[in-house]
Design an enzyme around this catalytic site. Structure first.
Site, PDB file in Angstrom:
ATOM      1  N   ASN A  13     -15.429  -3.251  -8.517  1.00  0.00           N
ATOM      2  CA  ASN A  13     -15.944  -1.924  -8.888  1.00  0.00           C
ATOM      3  C   ASN A  13     -15.219  -0.889  -8.031  1.00  0.00           C
ATOM      4  O   ASN A  13     -15.518  -0.736  -6.851  1.00  0.00           O
ATOM      5  CB  ASN A  13     -17.464  -1.893  -8.625  1.00  0.00           C
ATOM      6  CG  ASN A  13     -18.063  -0.517  -8.842  1.00  0.00           C
ATOM      7  OD1 ASN A  13     -17.426   0.387  -9.388  1.00  0.00           O
ATOM      8  ND2 ASN A  13     -19.315  -0.362  -8.413  1.00  0.00           N
ATOM      9  N   TRP A  14     -14.264  -0.203  -8.661  1.00  0.00           N
ATOM     10  CA  TRP A  14     -13.445   0.738  -7.896  1.00  0.00           C
ATOM     11  C   TRP A  14     -14.174   2.041  -7.567  1.00  0.00           C
ATOM     12  O   TRP A  14     -13.683   2.858  -6.798  1.00  0.00           O
ATOM     13  CB  TRP A  14     -12.157   1.062  -8.661  1.00  0.00           C
ATOM     14  CG  TRP A  14     -11.205  -0.077  -8.812  1.00  0.00           C
ATOM     15  CD1 TRP A  14     -11.356  -1.363  -8.363  1.00  0.00           C
ATOM     16  CD2 TRP A  14      -9.930  -0.044  -9.469  1.00  0.00           C
ATOM     17  NE1 TRP A  14     -10.255  -2.121  -8.698  1.00  0.00           N
ATOM     18  CE2 TRP A  14      -9.368  -1.333  -9.379  1.00  0.00           C
ATOM     19  CE3 TRP A  14      -9.196   0.957 -10.132  1.00  0.00           C
ATOM     20  CZ2 TRP A  14      -8.117  -1.651  -9.915  1.00  0.00           C
ATOM     21  CZ3 TRP A  14      -7.958   0.650 -10.672  1.00  0.00           C
ATOM     22  CH2 TRP A  14      -7.426  -0.646 -10.558  1.00  0.00           C
ATOM     23  N   LYS A  15     -15.331   2.266  -8.231  1.00  0.00           N
ATOM     24  CA  LYS A  15     -16.080   3.524  -8.033  1.00  0.00           C
ATOM     25  C   LYS A  15     -15.153   4.719  -8.288  1.00  0.00           C
ATOM     26  O   LYS A  15     -14.315   4.644  -9.183  1.00  0.00           O
ATOM     27  CB  LYS A  15     -16.744   3.536  -6.647  1.00  0.00           C
ATOM     28  CG  LYS A  15     -17.585   2.270  -6.419  1.00  0.00           C
ATOM     29  CD  LYS A  15     -18.482   2.330  -5.222  1.00  0.00           C
ATOM     30  CE  LYS A  15     -19.255   1.017  -5.117  1.00  0.00           C
ATOM     31  NZ  LYS A  15     -20.180   0.986  -3.999  1.00  0.00           N
ATOM     32  N   HIS A 103     -25.956   0.827 -11.947  1.00  0.00           N
ATOM     33  CA  HIS A 103     -25.592   0.669 -10.531  1.00  0.00           C
ATOM     34  C   HIS A 103     -26.529   1.545  -9.687  1.00  0.00           C
ATOM     35  O   HIS A 103     -26.925   2.629 -10.109  1.00  0.00           O
ATOM     36  CB  HIS A 103     -24.127   1.079 -10.329  1.00  0.00           C
ATOM     37  CG  HIS A 103     -23.618   0.742  -8.960  1.00  0.00           C
ATOM     38  ND1 HIS A 103     -23.904   1.521  -7.865  1.00  0.00           N
ATOM     39  CD2 HIS A 103     -22.884  -0.301  -8.509  1.00  0.00           C
ATOM     40  CE1 HIS A 103     -23.347   0.963  -6.796  1.00  0.00           C
ATOM     41  NE2 HIS A 103     -22.733  -0.147  -7.153  1.00  0.00           N
ATOM     42  N   GLU A 105     -26.000   3.429  -7.281  1.00  0.00           N
ATOM     43  CA  GLU A 105     -25.529   4.803  -7.020  1.00  0.00           C
ATOM     44  C   GLU A 105     -25.884   5.703  -8.196  1.00  0.00           C
ATOM     45  O   GLU A 105     -26.193   6.887  -8.017  1.00  0.00           O
ATOM     46  CB  GLU A 105     -24.016   4.783  -6.735  1.00  0.00           C
ATOM     47  CG  GLU A 105     -23.752   4.258  -5.328  1.00  0.00           C
ATOM     48  CD  GLU A 105     -22.406   3.594  -5.122  1.00  0.00           C
ATOM     49  OE1 GLU A 105     -21.511   3.741  -5.970  1.00  0.00           O
ATOM     50  OE2 GLU A 105     -22.260   2.911  -4.089  1.00  0.00           O
ATOM     51  N   GLU A 175     -27.890  -6.474  -6.079  1.00  0.00           N
ATOM     52  CA  GLU A 175     -27.218  -5.691  -5.041  1.00  0.00           C
ATOM     53  C   GLU A 175     -28.256  -4.990  -4.164  1.00  0.00           C
ATOM     54  O   GLU A 175     -28.741  -3.902  -4.520  1.00  0.00           O
ATOM     55  CB  GLU A 175     -26.319  -4.629  -5.682  1.00  0.00           C
ATOM     56  CG  GLU A 175     -25.208  -5.187  -6.536  1.00  0.00           C
ATOM     57  CD  GLU A 175     -24.040  -4.228  -6.610  1.00  0.00           C
ATOM     58  OE1 GLU A 175     -22.947  -4.604  -6.177  1.00  0.00           O
ATOM     59  OE2 GLU A 175     -24.225  -3.095  -7.072  1.00  0.00           O
ATOM     60  N   GLY A 181     -21.810  -0.896   0.768  1.00  0.00           N
ATOM     61  CA  GLY A 181     -20.950   0.017   1.508  1.00  0.00           C
ATOM     62  C   GLY A 181     -21.312   0.151   2.974  1.00  0.00           C
ATOM     63  O   GLY A 181     -20.823   1.041   3.664  1.00  0.00           O
ATOM     64  N   SER A 221     -21.248  -5.392   0.293  1.00  0.00           N
ATOM     65  CA  SER A 221     -20.390  -5.753   1.426  1.00  0.00           C
ATOM     66  C   SER A 221     -19.814  -7.161   1.326  1.00  0.00           C
ATOM     67  O   SER A 221     -19.695  -7.868   2.328  1.00  0.00           O
ATOM     68  CB  SER A 221     -21.142  -5.565   2.754  1.00  0.00           C
ATOM     69  OG  SER A 221     -21.494  -4.203   2.930  1.00  0.00           O
ATOM     70  N   GLY A 242     -17.262  -3.829  -4.182  1.00  0.00           N
ATOM     71  CA  GLY A 242     -16.870  -2.427  -4.143  1.00  0.00           C
ATOM     72  C   GLY A 242     -15.659  -2.229  -3.256  1.00  0.00           C
ATOM     73  O   GLY A 242     -14.518  -2.482  -3.649  1.00  0.00           O
ATOM     74  N   GLY A 243     -15.904  -1.809  -2.010  1.00  0.00           N
ATOM     75  CA  GLY A 243     -14.832  -1.440  -1.086  1.00  0.00           C
ATOM     76  C   GLY A 243     -13.682  -2.433  -1.011  1.00  0.00           C
ATOM     77  O   GLY A 243     -12.508  -2.048  -1.077  1.00  0.00           O
TER      78      GLY A 243
END
Ligand code: PGA
Length: 260
Positions: A13-15, A103, A105, A175, A181, A221, A242-243
């Site tokens: 997930n590149w966001k 998600h 966010e 999640e 993150g 994470s 993600g990251g």
């Protein structure tokens, strides 16, 4: 050997990162890093921002790369006066296979609720794609001991209206919000406990066949150094990353945690 009932899915997930020009190189580098053993052992999807989808699709399709294209969100309607939204019909036209829905966010910052999430999941299926529905508790909820109740409530409401066959074909990402993150991942025991609760609930509501085939990802994470232990949990069928997915080496190393 027969195919395992649930093929692991590792999703990047590149966001709101990586523009459409950078996307070409990131996709090519990821494909170069993935070995035949990696793509034999797991499905891999990337979820670029909307503006980068066409670049990613062009590279994946023209080079026949073993990577599935994913999106990060969509609206539930096919078209209409919805300024700023993207329809599932448009995503299907780009050969998108997986769409992340709900998600945390988006739930926290954009006001998405379970009703919207269930509409989106239904629309994703109606357009021949697979939803990755996200659920997870806040730190306060975990500390109050309400994780099971919160996550069960989200699963029941977010999947409302889906058929047993659809639930069996979809992906759910557990999640925990406090792990996203933050560098603080859930323990494999915590991930397994909640994944087990989700699978049991799906069995009760949608039947044993759906529970046996629904894929449950863990997200929060996930990194190359913790992927192997998290992915070894019996009810964890992959990861939503993600990251660490912004670096193709990092995502490939997470996939390699399955193939090795
Ligand atoms: P993270 O994000 O890997 O950066 O914690 C996971 C996610 O939001 O899907």
């Amino acid at each position: 050997m027969p195919e395992p009932a649930r093929r692991p899915l590792i999703s990047g997930n590149w966001k709101m990162n990586i523009n459409h020009l950078e996307t070409i190189q990131v996709v090519q580098k990821l494909a170069y890093r993935l070995t035949p053993a990696d793509t034999g052992a797991a499905d891999v999807s990337i979820h670029p921002p909307f503006t980068s989808l066409r670049s990613a699709q062009t590279v994946i399709d023209s080079d026949e790369l073993p990577i599935s294209l994913g999106a990060q969100n969509c609206h539930w309607e096919a078209s209409g006066a919805f300024t700023g939204e993207i329809s599932p019909v448009m995503l299907a036209k780009l050969n998108v296979r997986y769409v992340i829905v709900g998600h945390s966010e988006r739930r926290q910052m954009m006001g998405e609720d379970d009703v919207m999430v269930s509409r989106k999941a239904g629309a994703v299926f109606a357009n021949g794609m697979v939803p990755i529905v996200c659920v997870g508790e806040t730190l306060d909820e975990r500390e109050a001991g309400t994780t099971a109740a919160v996550v069960s409530g989200q699963v029941a409401a977010s999947l409302d209206g889906l058929s047993p066959a659809q639930v069996g074909a979809m992906v759910l990402a557990y999640e925990p919000i406090w792990a996203i993150g933050t560098g603080r991942n859930a323990t494999p025991e915590d991930a397994q406990e909640v994944a087990g609760i989700i699978r049991a609930l799906i069995g009760e509501r949608w039947g044993a066949p759906a529970a046996a085939t629904v894929r449950l990802q863990y997200g929060g994470s996930v990194r190359p150094d913790n992927a192997a232990e998290l992915l070894a949990a019996p009810d964890v069928d992959g990861a939503l990353v993600g990251g660490a997915s912004l670096d193709p080496d990092g995502l490939a190393a997470i996939v390699a945690a399955i193939s090795q």
